[in-house]
Motif scaffolding. Sequence first.
Motif, mmCIF file in Angstrom:
data_model
loop_
_atom_site.group_PDB
_atom_site.id
_atom_site.type_symbol
_atom_site.label_atom_id
_atom_site.label_comp_id
_atom_site.label_asym_id
_atom_site.label_seq_id
_atom_site.Cartn_x
_atom_site.Cartn_y
_atom_site.Cartn_z
ATOM 1 N N SER A 212 37.893 33.838 32.363
ATOM 2 C CA SER A 212 37.179 34.626 33.369
ATOM 3 C C SER A 212 37.434 36.103 33.106
ATOM 4 O O SER A 212 38.422 36.467 32.470
ATOM 5 C CB SER A 212 37.602 34.241 34.787
ATOM 6 O OG SER A 212 38.909 34.683 35.040
ATOM 7 N N PHE A 213 36.520 36.931 33.573
ATOM 8 C CA PHE A 213 36.689 38.376 33.480
ATOM 9 C C PHE A 213 35.896 39.037 34.589
ATOM 10 O O PHE A 213 34.937 38.478 35.107
ATOM 11 C CB PHE A 213 36.264 38.922 32.102
ATOM 12 C CG PHE A 213 34.785 38.836 31.823
ATOM 13 C CD1 PHE A 213 33.934 39.892 32.136
ATOM 14 C CD2 PHE A 213 34.242 37.706 31.235
ATOM 15 C CE1 PHE A 213 32.575 39.809 31.873
ATOM 16 C CE2 PHE A 213 32.899 37.614 30.958
ATOM 17 C CZ PHE A 213 32.058 38.669 31.280
ATOM 18 N N THR A 214 36.337 40.231 34.948
ATOM 19 C CA THR A 214 35.626 41.033 35.933
ATOM 20 C C THR A 214 34.860 42.113 35.185
ATOM 21 O O THR A 214 35.451 42.897 34.432
ATOM 22 C CB THR A 214 36.592 41.655 36.952
ATOM 23 O OG1 THR A 214 37.327 40.587 37.579
ATOM 24 C CG2 THR A 214 35.847 42.440 38.001
ATOM 25 N N SER A 215 33.565 42.141 35.383
ATOM 26 C CA SER A 215 32.707 43.063 34.654
ATOM 27 C C SER A 215 32.933 44.506 35.087
ATOM 28 O O SER A 215 33.060 44.798 36.278
ATOM 29 C CB SER A 215 31.242 42.693 34.888
ATOM 30 O OG SER A 215 30.391 43.673 34.346
ATOM 31 N N GLU A 216 32.967 45.393 34.108
ATOM 32 C CA GLU A 216 33.061 46.814 34.406
ATOM 33 C C GLU A 216 31.743 47.337 34.955
ATOM 34 O O GLU A 216 31.706 48.341 35.650
ATOM 35 C CB GLU A 216 33.428 47.594 33.132
ATOM 36 C CG GLU A 216 34.813 47.313 32.627
ATOM 37 C CD GLU A 216 35.137 48.079 31.357
ATOM 38 O OE1 GLU A 216 34.442 49.072 31.050
ATOM 39 O OE2 GLU A 216 36.089 47.678 30.669
ATOM 40 N N LEU A 217 30.643 46.657 34.639
ATOM 41 C CA LEU A 217 29.312 47.093 35.038
ATOM 42 C C LEU A 217 29.031 46.854 36.520
ATOM 43 O O LEU A 217 28.602 47.751 37.230
ATOM 44 C CB LEU A 217 28.261 46.377 34.188
ATOM 45 C CG LEU A 217 26.826 46.817 34.350
ATOM 46 C CD1 LEU A 217 26.660 48.258 33.894
ATOM 47 C CD2 LEU A 217 25.898 45.907 33.563
ATOM 48 N N ASP A 218 29.299 45.629 37.001
ATOM 49 C CA ASP A 218 28.951 45.303 38.389
ATOM 50 C C ASP A 218 30.132 44.853 39.248
ATOM 51 O O ASP A 218 29.965 44.569 40.424
ATOM 52 C CB ASP A 218 27.843 44.249 38.432
ATOM 53 C CG ASP A 218 28.230 42.934 37.775
ATOM 54 O OD1 ASP A 218 29.421 42.745 37.461
ATOM 55 O OD2 ASP A 218 27.329 42.104 37.575
ATOM 56 N N GLY A 219 31.330 44.749 38.670
ATOM 57 C CA GLY A 219 32.518 44.369 39.437
ATOM 58 C C GLY A 219 32.597 42.896 39.793
ATOM 59 O O GLY A 219 33.529 42.481 40.477
ATOM 60 N N LYS A 220 31.652 42.081 39.337
ATOM 61 C CA LYS A 220 31.662 40.645 39.620
ATOM 62 C C LYS A 220 32.540 39.914 38.620
ATOM 63 O O LYS A 220 32.725 40.363 37.494
ATOM 64 C CB LYS A 220 30.248 40.063 39.554
ATOM 65 C CG LYS A 220 29.324 40.565 40.638
ATOM 66 C CD LYS A 220 27.973 39.915 40.499
ATOM 67 C CE LYS A 220 26.998 40.438 41.547
ATOM 68 N NZ LYS A 220 25.649 39.855 41.371
#
Length: 188
Positions: A164-172
Amino acid sequence: MKKIFLVLFILTSFSIFAQKPCEIDREFTDSLGSYKSLKQQLIFERSFAGNSNRIYFTLSISNGILSLETEMLQQSNEFIKANCLDQKSKIYLQLANGKIVTLLYNGIETCGTLIRSEDGKNNRITSATFLFSKENFEHLKTSKVTFMRIQYAGETVDYPFKTSFTSELDGKTYEPEKYFIENLKCFN
């Protein structure tokens, strides 16, 4: 009292283990056939030193043929080298169970589109559709994807999948390893 606790426990268990609902983006049937696609999802993201690379997946089925629509977005302050796709291009997905699933490129030769944004950054967008073969995609329903290799026209590039990862673009938060396990059930 014990029965009430038992009922509450069972109800909470159902909600905890419930499957993720299918997020249908487009679905239609006309004189040419039928089409259904899921909502686009971020699968890979890498940002380093002003350069970013993102890959999005969309599963779709058109007249009974399952395909994976990909969109690769690259952004940089510098010139972006083109990774072209041709008839020999493929995606290889390595699964946690050791199997490898191969998807075949279905399109004409393309090197994407280079666009300069208002803030002066270069953006390359490459969209492509890859087809599953009937005998290999069944493993994707039960095993996580740990690694992806894309064979471009001139080179091969590897993309490790994260749990899993948290996107830098949308924070999801995204879980790319489970993408196929969670979404292939939408086409049964």
